[in-house]
Motif scaffolding. Sequence first.
Motif, PDB file in Angstrom:
ATOM      1  N   GLN A  74       0.807  -1.227   0.000  1.00  0.00           N
ATOM      2  CA  GLN A  74       0.000   0.000   0.000  1.00  0.00           C
ATOM      3  C   GLN A  74       0.839   1.275   0.000  1.00  0.00           C
ATOM      4  O   GLN A  74       0.370   2.316  -0.441  1.00  0.00           O
ATOM      5  CB  GLN A  74      -0.943  -0.006   1.206  1.00  0.00           C
ATOM      6  N   HIS A 175       1.235  -9.072   4.509  1.00  0.00           N
ATOM      7  CA  HIS A 175       0.024  -8.257   4.365  1.00  0.00           C
ATOM      8  C   HIS A 175      -0.405  -8.337   2.893  1.00  0.00           C
ATOM      9  O   HIS A 175      -0.367  -7.354   2.161  1.00  0.00           O
ATOM     10  CB  HIS A 175       0.307  -6.819   4.818  1.00  0.00           C
ATOM     11  N   TRP A 176      -0.659  -9.576   2.442  1.00  0.00           N
ATOM     12  CA  TRP A 176      -1.388  -9.880   1.213  1.00  0.00           C
ATOM     13  C   TRP A 176      -0.585  -9.933  -0.088  1.00  0.00           C
ATOM     14  O   TRP A 176      -1.139 -10.312  -1.117  1.00  0.00           O
ATOM     15  CB  TRP A 176      -2.546  -8.885   1.005  1.00  0.00           C
ATOM     16  N   GLU A 371     -13.324  -3.848   4.221  1.00  0.00           N
ATOM     17  CA  GLU A 371     -13.908  -4.227   5.490  1.00  0.00           C
ATOM     18  C   GLU A 371     -15.357  -4.648   5.348  1.00  0.00           C
ATOM     19  O   GLU A 371     -16.111  -4.619   6.294  1.00  0.00           O
ATOM     20  CB  GLU A 371     -13.780  -3.071   6.479  1.00  0.00           C
ATOM     21  N   TRP A 476      -5.106   3.359  11.733  1.00  0.00           N
ATOM     22  CA  TRP A 476      -4.870   3.126  10.309  1.00  0.00           C
ATOM     23  C   TRP A 476      -5.219   4.422   9.603  1.00  0.00           C
ATOM     24  O   TRP A 476      -6.380   4.810   9.651  1.00  0.00           O
ATOM     25  CB  TRP A 476      -5.739   1.972   9.780  1.00  0.00           C
ATOM     26  N   GLU A 483      -5.531   1.891  -1.645  1.00  0.00           N
ATOM     27  CA  GLU A 483      -6.553   1.157  -0.889  1.00  0.00           C
ATOM     28  C   GLU A 483      -7.087  -0.013  -1.733  1.00  0.00           C
ATOM     29  O   GLU A 483      -8.233  -0.048  -2.140  1.00  0.00           O
ATOM     30  CB  GLU A 483      -7.652   2.127  -0.439  1.00  0.00           C
TER      31      GLU A 483
END
Length: 524
Positions: A74, A175-176, A371, A476, A483
């Motif tokens: 990110q 983280h992905w 989310e 955050w 994003e």
Amino acid sequence: MVRSRPVAYLAMDRRTFVKKSFVTAAGAVLANRGFAAKSLLSQENGSGAVAPSEIDAARFPSGFLWGLASASYQVEGAWDADGKGESIWDRFSHTVGKIKGAATGDVSCDQYHRYKEDIAILKRLNQKSYRFSTSWARIQPTGTGPLNQKGIDHYSRLTDAVLEAGIRPFCTIYHWDLPQGLEDRGGWPNRDLAAYYADFAGILAKNLGDRITTWAPFNMPWTFTYYGYGIGVFPPGKANFDLFLKAAHTVNLAQGEAFRAIKATSSKATVGSAYGMAPAYPKTNSEADRAAAARYHAMNNVYFLNTAMYGEYPKAFVGEPPYKAMGFKPGDEKIMKVPLDWLGFHYYTRRIVSEARGGSRSGTTGHFGTETEGDGGSSSRDPLTQIHVEMPTEGPLTEAGLEIWPRGMYDLVTRISREYNHPVIEISENGCCYLDAPDETGHVPDTRRIAFHRQHLAELARAIADGAKVRAYHAWTLVDNFEWADGYSQRYGLTYVDFRDQKRTIKDSGLWYGRVAASNSLDA
Ligand code: IFM
């Protein structure tokens, strides 16, 4: 889940916690008890908001770790610099039609080159903890094999700079951004990835473990396995419930293997988590809806926590866990079981859950939103949990469309505390999207973000005062950034980034948060 009442823990629990958890904070005092004991008037009215006087009364223990969080893909940019391999997010964002505005993380906030500037912001804001993640493909370009020294050198320099600023480095290992080379070998549904991942974790611990002592193996494991393999709105874009079950099982094995690899390499390491969680409230008081909300909690909140703490899957399914579809082998329960040293989880918003039937083991039933996982219909989100999930709109919404429900912070923290024997807790993320930009004077007056954090922190203080052993809170996020599938259309940062020239402007929320960190109180 039925809304829980404040729990009055024994005073001895509280004293034990203060002694054990805040080693750097001799004589730490937990928050004002009068504040804790009061029920919050506005919540009794059902709004989920906290009264201003109660916010001002909130206090945090001395030694509390105020922090900011970020994630490699990110913020870093430099997507192919210094020998870095391609990650699944590079591939996904370079594929037409996957990301809003055709955005990519190729440059993002360029933190790879500007990390010193960002750490100076952390320092200026009196931060005590910086949660960042490592890009696997920077360190092992295809996911296995020899390390790329330049990749390790970057995180080594970053760690040194964080420490020099007097800040604790908190490393999220994943983280992905899986190396594309590993996706080409089947991705997370391939059980071999557990061992590859443990090797990667061991490399990090060996090279950085003399300075980093706080490790979280995975950010939001349910999200990246379900979105990536269950419904396909994240890379690699596959939509098959059985693939999700397999991917999640590999991640559970990987979490256990990584725990042992880190501990074997670095005696100072403490290993926790960075799970995404949302308190689930049953839609009606019927037994069926209450059971559905319990299944949501098991699947979305503690699916990776229960396996670590007890070596078994929580009751997420209507029947027995589908062990065959998961690829579960005898002995896996021992591999998954590891005593996490502390529990980290995020809170953004709540869910309303009811029982539903139907659903498909193959298909895209969700809509994107980091989310959110709304199911867009009255049938179940998936066939084995048989739940229908709604994003409520009773409270106000952020500009990402998420309901603001501060009370959820209290409910979640106290529930996890109760269910897992009062562990040391870190809030690894909490934040909101608002698009405020610099005004003509150069300030970013993001008062709605200040209000969001004040309310959530007041609820956190109340949970602490009622006995939850919370030692850290990470907002955050440090800087506006990429994003995910929403590209640059959402801004969560406490620092504004002008993506045309990379200019950083600390928002009013950032300045306020800096005062909170310096004073341990919310009337800063
Ligand atoms: O940006 C994300 C982050 O990567 C994971 N948690 C939620 C944030 C906001 O959507």
